[in-house]
Design an enzyme around this catalytic site. Sequence first.
Site, short mmCIF file in Angstrom:
data_model
loop_
_atom_site.label_atom_id
_atom_site.label_comp_id
_atom_site.label_asym_id
_atom_site.label_seq_id
_atom_site.Cartn_x
_atom_site.Cartn_y
_atom_site.Cartn_z
N ARG A 19 0.81 -1.23 0.00
CA ARG A 19 0.00 0.00 0.00
C ARG A 19 0.84 1.28 0.00
O ARG A 19 0.33 2.37 -0.23
CB ARG A 19 -0.97 0.00 1.19
N LYS A 26 8.76 -0.86 2.82
CA LYS A 26 7.90 -0.03 3.69
C LYS A 26 8.63 0.50 4.92
O LYS A 26 8.56 1.70 5.22
CB LYS A 26 6.68 -0.83 4.12
N ASN A 180 -5.69 -6.55 19.32
CA ASN A 180 -4.28 -6.94 19.37
C ASN A 180 -3.43 -5.87 18.68
O ASN A 180 -3.64 -5.57 17.51
CB ASN A 180 -4.14 -8.29 18.64
#
Length: 480
Positions: A19, A26, A180
């Site tokens: 993305r 990233k 989480n």
Amino acid sequence: MANHLERAVVVLAAGAGTRMKSDRQKTLHEIGGRSMLSHSLHAAAGVHPNYLVAVVGHQREQVAPAVDTIAAQLGVEIRQAVQEEQNGTGHAVQVALSAIPDFNGTVVVTNGDVPLLRSETIGALVDAHESQGAAVTVLSLEFDNPTGYGRIIRDADGAVTEIVEEKDASDEQRRVREVNSGVFAFDGAVLRDALTRINTDNAQGELYITDVLGIARGDGKKVAAFTAPDPRELAGVNDRVQLAAAGKELNRRLVEQAMRAGATVIDPATTWIGVEVEIGRDVVIHPNTQLWGSTVIGDGAEIGPDTTLNDMEIGARAKVVRTQGELGVIGEDASVGPFTYIRPGTELGARGKLGGFVESKNAKIGEGSKVPHLTYIGDATVGVESNIGASSVFANYDGVNKHHTTIGNYCRTGSDTMFVAPVTVGDGAYTGAGTVLTKDVPPGALAVKEGRQRNIEGWVEEHRPGTEAAEAARKAREQG
Ligand code: UD1
Ligand code: MG
């Protein structure tokens, strides 16, 4: 608390990060002047683990050397475990454990894309985990909108029983707002055993680290959740919008830290401070100021507005206004700006001045010396208490090589002097306005170029008849 166990921290950084739409992996994208991976590894190293392991995979030709560089900066060993195929977070942790085959202490698992997580929070998680004698402790968060996160499921007594991923959750489980964070502390032996029993029988067909909780619980072990004190620390970055948001939050933290340490920040919203910057007491930072790299601001200095400094050292009480500066040193009580461009190798002495529209490079300017207006000073040494006249140029480049100019103490060089390097001006010497200096000037001499001024009387009326200048000249002549 009992003697703490040996500790290992595993940082997962094998994912693709599609993305981000980037050629750069990233976790190598930066906020606050440091990559997300570096933030994560700094936080991990901050708990002083016996072992630090980074799991690399996607684009590891970029990530692996970055990990080595960060290890050198931190002065710690970081083991790298290669996850060839990304078969899920559980698989990633299996790969990590293969890099520390004999380790059975506390294993912390965290992610390379959670750059705001602080060491203190990891430490608090580990302390809570070890002091409760838990087999697994998950760092949990409460979100109004928990979409996308694994839900923490508790039994009627409130004990944690398992984590269910969004894609595998029932409607009722999806309503749970406790999620989480992706950060855990595990008993190493329990983790190793449980990881041999997880499977891909889930919506994503992956090996989930989260399944370890249910397995440990099924074995009758204690499974706990530790609520993160500040959920903003756990913001994950998956795209560039989240990257900017995390960068802004980090900056908010750094600006606040500077203010708490005694700096006045007029406008926190337009002030940007990198993680390695040091700011003294009673510093004033005006709007639109960016301080990056290893910049150090001395006590009582005043910076901005509209100033960007990279790897600069600013002395106490100096003033730096509307300036772009990189790799320079500004002395105490010195003054810079407005509209000044400081390039690498500039060293301005105490009480010195680099004024408006001055560009400097590789120039050592002594205490109390001034370069006040419209000047390029490059490859130069200036002694103490000298003054460089307005509009001067240090002509340091002959088209092939750079040459040095040396100016002594207590000199006064005239406006528009061209210092054609290499050239030396002795102590106490002067130069006349407009001098093109090609020869050394002895101490105490006045250097002038003898090209004498000649006035050609009547030139304008003769050569520019009918112009306003010619008319004005005629009137002035007639009035005598
Ligand atoms: C994971 C958790 C979810 C939690 C969320 C928090 C699982 C199954 N789910 O979901 O409960 O709420 O994080 O953000 O763990 N990675 C690898 N190798 C892999 C897969 C992932 O290194 O094979 C790394 C990724 O690069 C990333 C991290 O593990 O840093 C988390 O993986 P991701 O795919 O983002 O998990 P989520 O679906 O977000
Ligand atoms: Mg994720």
